[in-house]
Design a protein around this motif. Structure first.
Motif, mmCIF file in Angstrom:
data_model
loop_
_atom_site.group_PDB
_atom_site.id
_atom_site.type_symbol
_atom_site.label_atom_id
_atom_site.label_comp_id
_atom_site.label_asym_id
_atom_site.label_seq_id
_atom_site.Cartn_x
_atom_site.Cartn_y
_atom_site.Cartn_z
ATOM 1 N N PRO A 246 74.566 17.453 52.025
ATOM 2 C CA PRO A 246 74.048 17.438 53.329
ATOM 3 C C PRO A 246 72.393 16.824 53.452
ATOM 4 O O PRO A 246 72.038 16.803 54.275
ATOM 5 N N TRP A 247 72.132 16.171 52.168
ATOM 6 C CA TRP A 247 70.585 15.941 52.219
ATOM 7 C C TRP A 247 70.180 14.523 52.609
ATOM 8 O O TRP A 247 69.337 14.202 53.243
ATOM 9 N N GLY B 129 64.441 20.823 48.209
ATOM 10 C CA GLY B 129 64.600 20.970 49.663
ATOM 11 C C GLY B 129 63.314 20.785 50.231
ATOM 12 O O GLY B 129 62.522 19.896 49.932
ATOM 13 N N GLN B 130 62.892 21.728 51.150
ATOM 14 C CA GLN B 130 61.563 21.823 52.136
ATOM 15 C C GLN B 130 60.623 21.790 51.205
ATOM 16 O O GLN B 130 60.583 22.706 50.372
ATOM 17 N N GLY B 131 59.653 20.894 51.045
ATOM 18 C CA GLY B 131 58.456 21.016 50.151
ATOM 19 C C GLY B 131 58.715 20.289 48.972
ATOM 20 O O GLY B 131 58.008 20.300 48.071
ATOM 21 N N ALA B 132 59.907 19.923 48.740
ATOM 22 C CA ALA B 132 60.282 19.069 47.404
ATOM 23 C C ALA B 132 61.222 17.825 47.890
ATOM 24 O O ALA B 132 62.068 17.670 47.336
ATOM 25 N N GLY B 133 60.684 16.846 48.680
ATOM 26 C CA GLY B 133 61.416 15.439 48.973
ATOM 27 C C GLY B 133 61.396 14.614 47.828
ATOM 28 O O GLY B 133 62.321 13.541 47.969
ATOM 29 N N PHE B 134 60.542 14.595 46.902
ATOM 30 C CA PHE B 134 60.479 13.558 45.763
ATOM 31 C C PHE B 134 60.442 12.149 46.336
ATOM 32 O O PHE B 134 60.530 11.256 45.394
ATOM 33 N N VAL C 100 44.944 9.152 54.160
ATOM 34 C CA VAL C 100 46.255 9.600 54.923
ATOM 35 C C VAL C 100 47.051 10.456 53.900
ATOM 36 O O VAL C 100 47.389 9.784 53.016
ATOM 37 N N ALA C 101 47.248 11.561 54.548
ATOM 38 C CA ALA C 101 48.157 12.540 53.627
ATOM 39 C C ALA C 101 49.310 13.149 54.254
ATOM 40 O O ALA C 101 49.279 14.043 55.312
ATOM 41 N N PRO C 102 50.293 12.622 54.256
ATOM 42 C CA PRO C 102 51.717 13.409 54.775
ATOM 43 C C PRO C 102 52.050 14.444 54.079
ATOM 44 O O PRO C 102 51.760 14.909 53.110
ATOM 45 N N ASP C 103 53.004 15.128 54.866
ATOM 46 C CA ASP C 103 53.773 16.365 54.253
ATOM 47 C C ASP C 103 54.613 15.861 53.436
ATOM 48 O O ASP C 103 54.857 14.451 53.008
ATOM 49 N N THR C 104 55.198 16.614 52.444
ATOM 50 C CA THR C 104 55.897 16.491 51.287
ATOM 51 C C THR C 104 57.552 16.340 51.370
ATOM 52 O O THR C 104 58.092 16.024 50.571
ATOM 53 N N SER C 105 57.929 16.794 52.353
ATOM 54 C CA SER C 105 59.390 16.507 52.937
ATOM 55 C C SER C 105 59.631 16.700 54.321
ATOM 56 O O SER C 105 58.588 16.883 55.047
ATOM 57 N N PRO C 106 60.933 16.434 54.867
ATOM 58 C CA PRO C 106 61.295 16.799 55.915
ATOM 59 C C PRO C 106 61.054 18.239 56.443
ATOM 60 O O PRO C 106 61.277 18.882 55.544
ATOM 61 N N ARG C 107 60.733 18.831 57.667
ATOM 62 C CA ARG C 107 61.006 20.085 58.037
ATOM 63 C C ARG C 107 61.525 20.610 59.131
ATOM 64 O O ARG C 107 61.655 19.762 59.896
ATOM 65 N N GLY C 108 61.895 21.646 59.371
ATOM 66 C CA GLY C 108 62.442 22.226 60.619
ATOM 67 C C GLY C 108 63.706 23.053 60.300
ATOM 68 O O GLY C 108 64.370 23.041 59.271
ATOM 69 N N GLU C 109 64.150 24.033 61.236
ATOM 70 C CA GLU C 109 65.362 24.805 61.143
ATOM 71 C C GLU C 109 66.608 23.973 60.812
ATOM 72 O O GLU C 109 67.283 24.294 60.336
ATOM 73 N N GLN C 110 66.501 22.551 61.458
ATOM 74 C CA GLN C 110 67.574 21.962 61.357
ATOM 75 C C GLN C 110 67.866 21.113 59.987
ATOM 76 O O GLN C 110 68.599 20.545 59.476
ATOM 77 N N VAL C 111 66.665 21.139 59.119
ATOM 78 C CA VAL C 111 66.651 20.384 57.935
ATOM 79 C C VAL C 111 67.055 21.199 56.905
ATOM 80 O O VAL C 111 66.764 22.476 56.658
ATOM 81 N N MET C 112 67.912 20.738 56.083
ATOM 82 C CA MET C 112 68.695 21.460 54.849
ATOM 83 C C MET C 112 67.588 21.882 53.810
ATOM 84 O O MET C 112 66.455 21.473 53.848
ATOM 85 N N ASP C 113 67.732 23.098 53.368
ATOM 86 C CA ASP C 113 66.726 23.711 52.536
ATOM 87 C C ASP C 113 67.415 24.274 51.105
ATOM 88 O O ASP C 113 68.770 24.406 51.269
ATOM 89 N N ASP C 114 66.778 24.840 50.157
ATOM 90 C CA ASP C 114 67.224 25.551 49.112
ATOM 91 C C ASP C 114 66.191 26.810 48.846
ATOM 92 O O ASP C 114 65.188 26.563 49.082
ATOM 93 N N ALA D 270 66.605 17.791 41.239
ATOM 94 C CA ALA D 270 66.451 16.883 42.387
ATOM 95 C C ALA D 270 67.454 15.712 42.616
ATOM 96 O O ALA D 270 68.037 15.325 43.650
ATOM 97 N N PHE D 271 67.454 14.904 41.595
ATOM 98 C CA PHE D 271 68.291 13.513 41.733
ATOM 99 C C PHE D 271 69.802 13.903 41.707
ATOM 100 O O PHE D 271 70.300 13.190 42.471
ATOM 101 N N GLY D 272 70.080 14.799 40.970
ATOM 102 C CA GLY D 272 71.456 15.406 40.776
ATOM 103 C C GLY D 272 71.780 15.721 42.524
ATOM 104 O O GLY D 272 73.078 15.574 42.827
ATOM 105 N N ALA D 273 70.931 16.424 43.123
ATOM 106 C CA ALA D 273 71.301 16.882 44.566
ATOM 107 C C ALA D 273 71.012 15.810 45.486
ATOM 108 O O ALA D 273 72.156 15.466 46.430
ATOM 109 N N TYR D 274 70.165 15.174 45.484
ATOM 110 C CA TYR D 274 69.763 13.839 46.442
ATOM 111 C C TYR D 274 70.582 12.735 46.353
ATOM 112 O O TYR D 274 71.004 12.053 47.126
ATOM 113 N N LEU D 275 70.798 12.432 44.797
ATOM 114 C CA LEU D 275 71.386 11.335 44.606
ATOM 115 C C LEU D 275 72.965 11.278 44.068
ATOM 116 O O LEU D 275 73.416 10.182 43.952
#
Length: 295
Positions: free
Chosen positions: A110-111, A97-102, A77-91, A183-188
């Protein structure tokens, strides 16, 4: 849940599904490889976590893992790496951001609204997989780069849940390298003490389960000295007496050519633990003679 791809592969099926994630608050995709043995009953499952800029597609199209999964009777099973969509915050950058959920649970807005990949990978996705596919509760986890970080952290934070864990070129100490610091500074937020619970080199120091860690690292990886620094995990494992096998692979870089070269060994490693064929063992880490942990 909707199946959106269905392709025959090594006697089994490589599928991709789309579903609404309650944890992430968005539509997510994940890939499932069902080997031919899945037609006859439940099989163990290996979760694969990909790295920066990847989706569920990179591993299933580049690693060549299906051949080995079919040989050993393991679902992947291989999931995507982050949430996706226009409503999802990105950088604007590739490493946030998208593609870099860590593979962590963000606490900072807003993360924090969507970026809860740890809960998704550890809880929501396995519950979905185990409810809808022929898999049991024998689980393993692996990944590459950011996904290698995710595999180590998810396994170390969930003692008893996984029978084996491995990683290719993992970010072993994200709190001490530029990718992780950004990433940690932004997310955490800026409290570095809070970062430690998402850092494998910190988690091994107090791990209650001594689950052996298998790490393959390319010796010519362009990110080796700046972003990956496997010696930090090795030093922490030495201090904690935590079993770690760190294999430096001369000449290999950070790419999927590296993963494709050794994915068969990793799947065999996980299959041994998942099927109970043999006790999977990684020796207790020792101080490297040359500072790089080469075996």
């Amino acid at each position: 849940m909707e199946r959106i791809e269905h392709r025959a592969c090594f006697g089994g099926w490589q599928d991709v599904y789309r579903h609404e994630s309650k944890v992430l608050g968005c539509t997510m995709k994940f890939a499932v490889y069902l080997p031919p043995q899945a037609a006859n009953g439940k099989l163990p499952v290996l979760y694969w976590l990909s790295g920066l800029t990847c989706s569920e597609q990179n591993f299933i199209t580049k690693a060549g893992a299906q051949r080995y999964a079919a040989e050993h009777g393991v679902v992947i099973v291989a999931p995507d790496t982050s949430p996706r969509g226009e409503q999802v915050m990105d950088d604007d950058g590739y490493d946030l951001g998208q593609g870099a959920g860590f593979y962590l649970n963000a606490t900072e807005q807003p993360w924090a609204t969507h970026y809860r990949m740890f809960d998704y990978v550890a809880d929501e996705l396995p519950a979905l997989v185990e409810a809808h596919f022929p898999v049991g509760d024998a689980r393993a986890i692996s990944g590459h780069s950011m996904g290698g970080h995710g595999a180590l952290v998810v396994a170390l934070r969930n003692p008893g849940r996984y029978r084996s864990v491995s990683a290719f070129s993992p970010i072993v100490a994200p709190s001490k390298v530029p990718w992780g610091e950004k990433a940690f500074g932004a997310y955490l937020g800026e409290d570095r003490q809070a970062w430690k619970q998402w850092d494998a080199s910190e988690l091994v120091r107090s791990a209650t389960e001594k689950l052996p860690l298998l790490v393959d690292q390319g010796g010519d990886d362009e990110f080796l000295d700046t972003q990956l620094r496997p010696q930090l995990l090795q030093a922490a494992a030495v201090a904690a007496g935590h079993p770690l096998q760190l294999r430096m692979r001369p000449g290999y870089d950070h790419s999927y050519y590296f993963i494709a070269s050794f994915i068969g060994e990793h799947i065999a490693h996980h299959a041994a633990a998942l099927h109970g064929e043999a006790k999977v063992h990684a020796g207790v880490a020792h101080e490297p003679h040359d500072g790089c942990g080469r075996h």
